[in-house]
Scaffold this motif. Structure first.
Motif, mmCIF file in Angstrom:
data_model
loop_
_atom_site.group_PDB
_atom_site.id
_atom_site.type_symbol
_atom_site.label_atom_id
_atom_site.label_comp_id
_atom_site.label_asym_id
_atom_site.label_seq_id
_atom_site.Cartn_x
_atom_site.Cartn_y
_atom_site.Cartn_z
ATOM 1 N N GLN A 172 23.203 23.955 31.274
ATOM 2 C CA GLN A 172 22.000 24.481 30.649
ATOM 3 C C GLN A 172 22.043 24.301 29.129
ATOM 4 O O GLN A 172 21.023 24.041 28.502
ATOM 5 N N ASP A 173 23.231 24.419 28.546
ATOM 6 C CA ASP A 173 23.363 24.245 27.104
ATOM 7 C C ASP A 173 23.081 22.807 26.676
ATOM 8 O O ASP A 173 22.677 22.564 25.537
ATOM 9 N N PHE A 174 23.284 21.849 27.566
ATOM 10 C CA PHE A 174 23.082 20.451 27.217
ATOM 11 C C PHE A 174 21.782 19.865 27.760
ATOM 12 O O PHE A 174 21.543 18.677 27.633
ATOM 13 N N SER A 175 20.937 20.680 28.342
ATOM 14 C CA SER A 175 19.679 20.169 28.882
ATOM 15 C C SER A 175 18.588 20.183 27.813
ATOM 16 O O SER A 175 18.699 20.846 26.794
ATOM 17 N N ARG A 176 17.519 19.474 28.058
ATOM 18 C CA ARG A 176 16.374 19.438 27.146
ATOM 19 C C ARG A 176 15.498 20.672 27.275
ATOM 20 O O ARG A 176 14.684 20.938 26.413
ATOM 21 N N LYS A 177 15.662 21.384 28.356
ATOM 22 C CA LYS A 177 14.825 22.543 28.594
ATOM 23 C C LYS A 177 15.184 23.644 27.589
ATOM 24 O O LYS A 177 16.350 23.976 27.419
ATOM 25 N N ILE A 178 14.152 24.188 26.951
ATOM 26 C CA ILE A 178 14.394 25.260 25.993
ATOM 27 C C ILE A 178 14.057 26.598 26.631
ATOM 28 O O ILE A 178 13.306 26.663 27.595
ATOM 29 N N SER A 179 14.622 27.629 26.070
ATOM 30 C CA SER A 179 14.379 28.960 26.618
ATOM 31 C C SER A 179 12.948 29.393 26.328
ATOM 32 O O SER A 179 12.269 28.842 25.456
ATOM 33 N N ARG A 180 12.510 30.386 27.045
ATOM 34 C CA ARG A 180 11.149 30.916 26.859
ATOM 35 C C ARG A 180 10.987 31.474 25.443
ATOM 36 O O ARG A 180 9.959 31.292 24.813
ATOM 37 N N ILE A 218 8.247 30.109 22.738
ATOM 38 C CA ILE A 218 7.259 30.969 22.088
ATOM 39 C C ILE A 218 7.396 30.877 20.572
ATOM 40 O O ILE A 218 6.390 30.800 19.857
ATOM 41 N N MET A 219 8.635 30.849 20.086
ATOM 42 C CA MET A 219 8.849 30.729 18.649
ATOM 43 C C MET A 219 8.325 29.389 18.127
ATOM 44 O O MET A 219 7.636 29.341 17.102
ATOM 45 N N PHE A 220 8.625 28.294 18.821
ATOM 46 C CA PHE A 220 8.159 26.981 18.382
ATOM 47 C C PHE A 220 6.633 26.906 18.357
ATOM 48 O O PHE A 220 6.050 26.415 17.393
ATOM 49 N N TYR A 221 5.995 27.375 19.415
ATOM 50 C CA TYR A 221 4.535 27.308 19.455
ATOM 51 C C TYR A 221 3.896 28.261 18.457
ATOM 52 O O TYR A 221 2.856 27.944 17.878
ATOM 53 N N GLY A 222 4.501 29.406 18.221
ATOM 54 C CA GLY A 222 3.965 30.336 17.223
ATOM 55 C C GLY A 222 4.040 29.767 15.819
ATOM 56 O O GLY A 222 3.062 29.806 15.059
ATOM 57 N N ILE A 223 5.190 29.218 15.466
ATOM 58 C CA ILE A 223 5.345 28.619 14.136
ATOM 59 C C ILE A 223 4.459 27.389 14.011
ATOM 60 O O ILE A 223 3.825 27.178 12.969
ATOM 61 N N ALA A 224 4.384 26.580 15.049
ATOM 62 C CA ALA A 224 3.536 25.384 15.005
ATOM 63 C C ALA A 224 2.065 25.758 14.859
ATOM 64 O O ALA A 224 1.310 25.060 14.171
ATOM 65 N N LEU A 225 1.631 26.862 15.473
ATOM 66 C CA LEU A 225 0.246 27.309 15.320
ATOM 67 C C LEU A 225 -0.040 27.714 13.878
ATOM 68 O O LEU A 225 -1.069 27.335 13.310
ATOM 69 N N VAL A 226 0.879 28.444 13.271
ATOM 70 C CA VAL A 226 0.701 28.828 11.864
ATOM 71 C C VAL A 226 0.678 27.585 10.970
ATOM 72 O O VAL A 226 -0.169 27.463 10.075
ATOM 73 N N VAL A 227 1.588 26.656 11.223
ATOM 74 C CA VAL A 227 1.642 25.416 10.447
ATOM 75 C C VAL A 227 0.352 24.622 10.612
ATOM 76 O O VAL A 227 -0.135 24.005 9.665
ATOM 77 N N SER A 228 -0.242 24.656 11.784
ATOM 78 C CA SER A 228 -1.470 23.907 12.053
ATOM 79 C C SER A 228 -2.696 24.561 11.438
ATOM 80 O O SER A 228 -3.679 23.877 11.139
ATOM 81 N N ILE A 229 -2.656 25.871 11.270
ATOM 82 C CA ILE A 229 -3.814 26.584 10.726
ATOM 83 C C ILE A 229 -3.839 26.557 9.196
ATOM 84 O O ILE A 229 -4.915 26.602 8.600
ATOM 85 N N VAL A 230 -2.698 26.462 8.556
ATOM 86 C CA VAL A 230 -2.633 26.482 7.093
ATOM 87 C C VAL A 230 -3.503 25.396 6.441
ATOM 88 O O VAL A 230 -4.195 25.684 5.459
ATOM 89 N N LEU A 283 1.586 18.959 19.196
ATOM 90 C CA LEU A 283 2.333 17.833 18.634
ATOM 91 C C LEU A 283 3.508 18.304 17.778
ATOM 92 O O LEU A 283 4.620 17.778 17.884
ATOM 93 N N VAL A 284 3.274 19.290 16.942
ATOM 94 C CA VAL A 284 4.341 19.778 16.063
ATOM 95 C C VAL A 284 5.423 20.490 16.879
ATOM 96 O O VAL A 284 6.618 20.311 16.622
ATOM 97 N N ALA A 285 5.048 21.290 17.864
ATOM 98 C CA ALA A 285 6.038 21.963 18.718
ATOM 99 C C ALA A 285 6.860 20.943 19.502
ATOM 100 O O ALA A 285 8.071 21.122 19.693
ATOM 101 N N PHE A 286 6.213 19.867 19.939
ATOM 102 C CA PHE A 286 6.919 18.768 20.608
ATOM 103 C C PHE A 286 7.965 18.174 19.660
ATOM 104 O O PHE A 286 9.103 17.895 20.060
ATOM 105 N N GLY A 287 7.578 17.990 18.400
ATOM 106 C CA GLY A 287 8.512 17.474 17.396
ATOM 107 C C GLY A 287 9.674 18.422 17.163
ATOM 108 O O GLY A 287 10.826 17.998 17.041
#
Length: 183
Positions: free
Chosen positions: A17-25, A29-41, A71-75
């Protein structure tokens, strides 16, 4: 010939699990939250400097922000995955030294396997944290640089709505594209 299925132990599943591409929930949530703020600025740029009316272009802003958020969260996720293993290798000796110092009183009662498991766990925690923070910083720096360059220099002669789509969503696409590299 008989084939037997090997069941993975709990430790092996955690290690995989530590070496998989899958990220934790939580990370997702953190990535999408930060990406949303970055996208709205960048909306401030278009509402104040280009004087676009929010009431007239709200659907464009919502669609552009949502696409750019993805796109940003994917990055973020891609850069984190690439960096995590590199950071883990670089921090291995320092983390091992720190863990062994913290276990100095318990070392006699622990066997080598337990010590190695603690070192591996701590190394993964440190690498995950550092890769996450660097990924967010790196992608945000690229995104905002591309938005400013695109908005004020490259697409300045375009209409403000086309300028918004090309500079903001285009910058998100560049971030996502650059994150797919392996180095």
């Amino acid at each position: 010939m008989t084939t037997s299925k090997k069941m993975l132990t709990r430790e092996e599943e955690l290690l995989l699990q530590d070496f998989s591409r899958k990220i934790s929930r939580k990370a997702m949530i953190m990535f999408y939250g930060i990406a949303l703020v970055v996208s709205i600025v960048p909306l401030w740029l278009y509402l104040r400097i280009y004087q676009l009316e929010l009431e007239s272009y709200w659907i464009l802003f919502i669609i552009g922000s949502l696409v750019n958020t993805w796109l940003v969260a994917f990055g973020y996720n891609n850069v984190k995955f690439v960096l995590k293993h590199k950071i883990a290798q670089k921090r291995e000796d320092a983390v091992a030294k720190e863990v062994l110092q913290s276990l100095s009183g318990q070392q006699q009662s622990m066997n080598k396997k337990e010590k190695d498991e603690r070192i591996l766990w701590k190394k993964n925690v440190v690498a995950d944290f550092e890769a996450t923070t660097y990924s967010i910083f790196y992608n945000n720096a690229i995104f905002y640089t591309m938005v400013i360059l695109g908005s004020f220099y490259v697409f300045r002669s375009f209409s403000p709505t086309l300028n918004y789509l090309l500079s903001v969503v285009g910058s998100g696409a560049v971030v996502a594209l650059l994150s797919t590299g392996s180095k």
